[in-house]
Write an enzyme that holds these catalytic residues in place. Structure first.
Site, PDB file in Angstrom:
ATOM      1  N   GLU A 136     -10.893  -4.052  -2.615  1.00 52.91           N
ATOM      2  CA  GLU A 136     -10.076  -3.097  -2.975  1.00 52.91           C
ATOM      3  C   GLU A 136      -9.609  -3.017  -4.825  1.00 52.91           C
ATOM      4  OE1 GLU A 136      -6.798  -3.951  -0.679  1.00 52.91           O
ATOM      5  OE2 GLU A 136      -8.494  -5.051   0.183  1.00 52.91           O
ATOM      6  N   HIS A 156       0.681  -1.343   0.177  1.00 53.86           N
ATOM      7  CA  HIS A 156      -0.312   0.206   0.145  1.00 53.86           C
ATOM      8  C   HIS A 156       0.620   0.794  -0.166  1.00 53.86           C
ATOM      9  CE1 HIS A 156      -3.153  -2.689   0.019  1.00 53.86           C
ATOM     10  NE2 HIS A 156      -3.799  -2.661   1.528  1.00 53.86           N
ATOM     11  N   HIS A 178      -9.875   1.239   1.054  1.00 59.35           N
ATOM     12  CA  HIS A 178     -10.009  -0.067   1.527  1.00 59.35           C
ATOM     13  C   HIS A 178     -10.813  -0.012   2.127  1.00 59.35           C
ATOM     14  CE1 HIS A 178      -7.432  -3.025   3.675  1.00 59.35           C
ATOM     15  NE2 HIS A 178      -6.757  -2.821   2.491  1.00 59.35           N
TER      16      HIS A 178
HETATM   17  C1  GAL Z   1      -5.387  -5.596   2.096  1.00 57.98           C
HETATM   18  C2  GAL Z   1      -3.941  -6.818   1.895  1.00 57.98           C
HETATM   19  C3  GAL Z   1      -3.603  -7.973   3.388  1.00 57.98           C
HETATM   20  C4  GAL Z   1      -3.649  -6.355   4.790  1.00 57.98           C
HETATM   21  C5  GAL Z   1      -4.742  -5.361   4.106  1.00 57.98           C
HETATM   22  C6  GAL Z   1      -4.567  -4.786   5.192  1.00 57.98           C
HETATM   23  O1  GAL Z   1      -5.710  -4.793   1.390  1.00 57.98           O
HETATM   24  O2  GAL Z   1      -3.857  -7.639   0.693  1.00 57.98           O
HETATM   25  O3  GAL Z   1      -2.972  -8.472   2.949  1.00 57.98           O
HETATM   26  O4  GAL Z   1      -2.252  -6.398   4.575  1.00 57.98           O
HETATM   27  O5  GAL Z   1      -4.863  -5.205   3.328  1.00 57.98           O
HETATM   28  O6  GAL Z   1      -3.995  -5.362   6.933  1.00 57.98           O
END
Ligand code: GAL
Length: 351
Positions: free
Chosen positions: A317, A105, A179
């Site tokens: 997402e 991210h 998210h």
């Molecule tokens: C998601 C990701 C997960 C985890 C989450 C945040 O987008 O795919 O593995 O990191 O974010 O906790």
């Protein structure tokens, strides 16, 4: 109707505004300048009862301390970049290793931790708020000064439209997503395992143990990843299948059927039988990471002291595939200097 209030102040003393937008049907959402977070979404159930269907927090400090990206826009590059490295125009870029030696991210100081500028608006589609951010050349080690905006519009058809735009002064990579964790029974109602998902997708991108794509696509037929017919999230979430094991549940990128640059596709639904609430997802992006909140652990109490334990929300997402910058066979996340970045995702609520 739009209402603007002061939500709080960051540890650096920056004021954070909140906007609440309500449509003619009594549906509303609230969003804050911190992380361009969607903090609340109130929708009606089959009996007209209203509930808040996204996970969120009650203070700026909670968002500053959060590491689960509740409701935020993540960037410059959503999802993972393997080995925190990519090469563009012959130059190698080294990013933050904030996820097992990979980048997640964007990096440590992601866009989810920034205070965005904002303005409210009303147009022919509805009312809403636009958040703007300038990410300087070299920010998080990415090339190019990138200026982005995300516009949240609420329509009288109960659609929450997310429009992302951006431009960079140098070639760069850009992959922005939201998210939000949805729970159609209400953010404080417990796990989402009984809620049903349908996905317009026949393939996932195969992931390795660290959730980095391998470049291979897997046909979902006959696997627990098959949501071509509506299925409860919990039915196969702990199945003995290597992809499920790697993700500790669902945490994978589904390849959207019929993807063409600029074309909106109907890609997913989430439905809660008990309340009758249903959400439809539309996007013009090539992939969607469906993440079933496997790493939520109620470290920070949520809104009204709600406990967001494991799998109490599910994210859709919409994105370019994980690690697509290192996988030339995938749709490219490269944004050329002076070209417009423009994508749209819609969450539509029905009963
Ligand atoms: C998601 C990701 C997960 C985890 C989450 C945040 O987008 O795919 O593995 O990191 O974010 O906790």
């Amino acid at each position: 109707m739009i209402k603007q209030t002061i939500f709080g102040t960051t540890k650096d003393g920056k004021e954070v505004k909140e906007y609440t937008v309500e449509n003619a049907n009594g549906m509303s959402f609230s969003a804050i300048e911190f992380g361009a977070v969607i903090r609340k979404v109130f929708t009606k159930d089959k009996n007209g009862e209203i509930a808040d269907v996204v996970l969120g927090f009650d203070s700026v400090q909670d968002y500053e301390n959060d590491d689960t990206y509740l409701g935020a826009v993540v960037g410059r590059y959503a999802n993972r970049i393997g080995n925190a490295t990519f090469t563009l125009n012959g130059v190698e870029y080294k990013l933050d290793k904030n996820d097992n030696g990979n980048t997640l991210h964007g990096g440590i100081d992601g866009y989810d931790k920034r205070v965005w500028a904002s303005e409210s608006f009303a147009d022919e589609k509805g009312e809403g708020v636009k958040f703007m951010l300038v990410s300087e050349d070299g920010d998080q080690s990415y090339p190019g000064k990138l200026e982005i905006a995300v516009k949240y519009t609420l329509t009288n058809d109960n659609e929450l439209i997310l429009e992302y735009t951006g431009m960079s002064d140098k070639d760069t990579i850009c992959n922005l997503t939201n998210h939000s964790y949805f729970n159609l029974a209400g953010h404080d109602s417990g796990d989402v395992l009984n809620q049903l998902i349908w996905l317009n997708s026949d393939f996932i991108t195969e992931a390795d143990e660290q959730s980095i794509t391998t470049g291979k696509l897997i046909d979902v037929k006959g696997t627990p990843m098959d949501f071509t017919t509506e299925t409860a999230i919990g039915d196969r979430i702990d199945a003995d299948y290597y992809q499920i094991k790697f993700g500790a549940g669902y945490d994978h990128n589904w390849v959207i059927k019929g993807y063409e640059k600029g074309k909106m596709n109907f890609i997913a639904t989430l439905r809660d039988k008990a309340s009758g609430r249903k959400m439809e997802v539309y996007t013009d992006l090539p992939g969607v990471q469906v993440y079933s909140g496997n790493f939520l652990k109620a470290r920070i109490p949520g809104k009204n002291q709600a406990k967001y334990t494991r799998r109490t929300g599910v994210c859709f997402e919409t994105q370019y595939y994980p690690d697509s910058i290192n996988k030339p066979e995938f749709p490219s996340p490269i944004l050329k200097a002076g070209e417009e970045y423009k994508t749209t995702t819609i969450y539509k609520f029905i009963v």
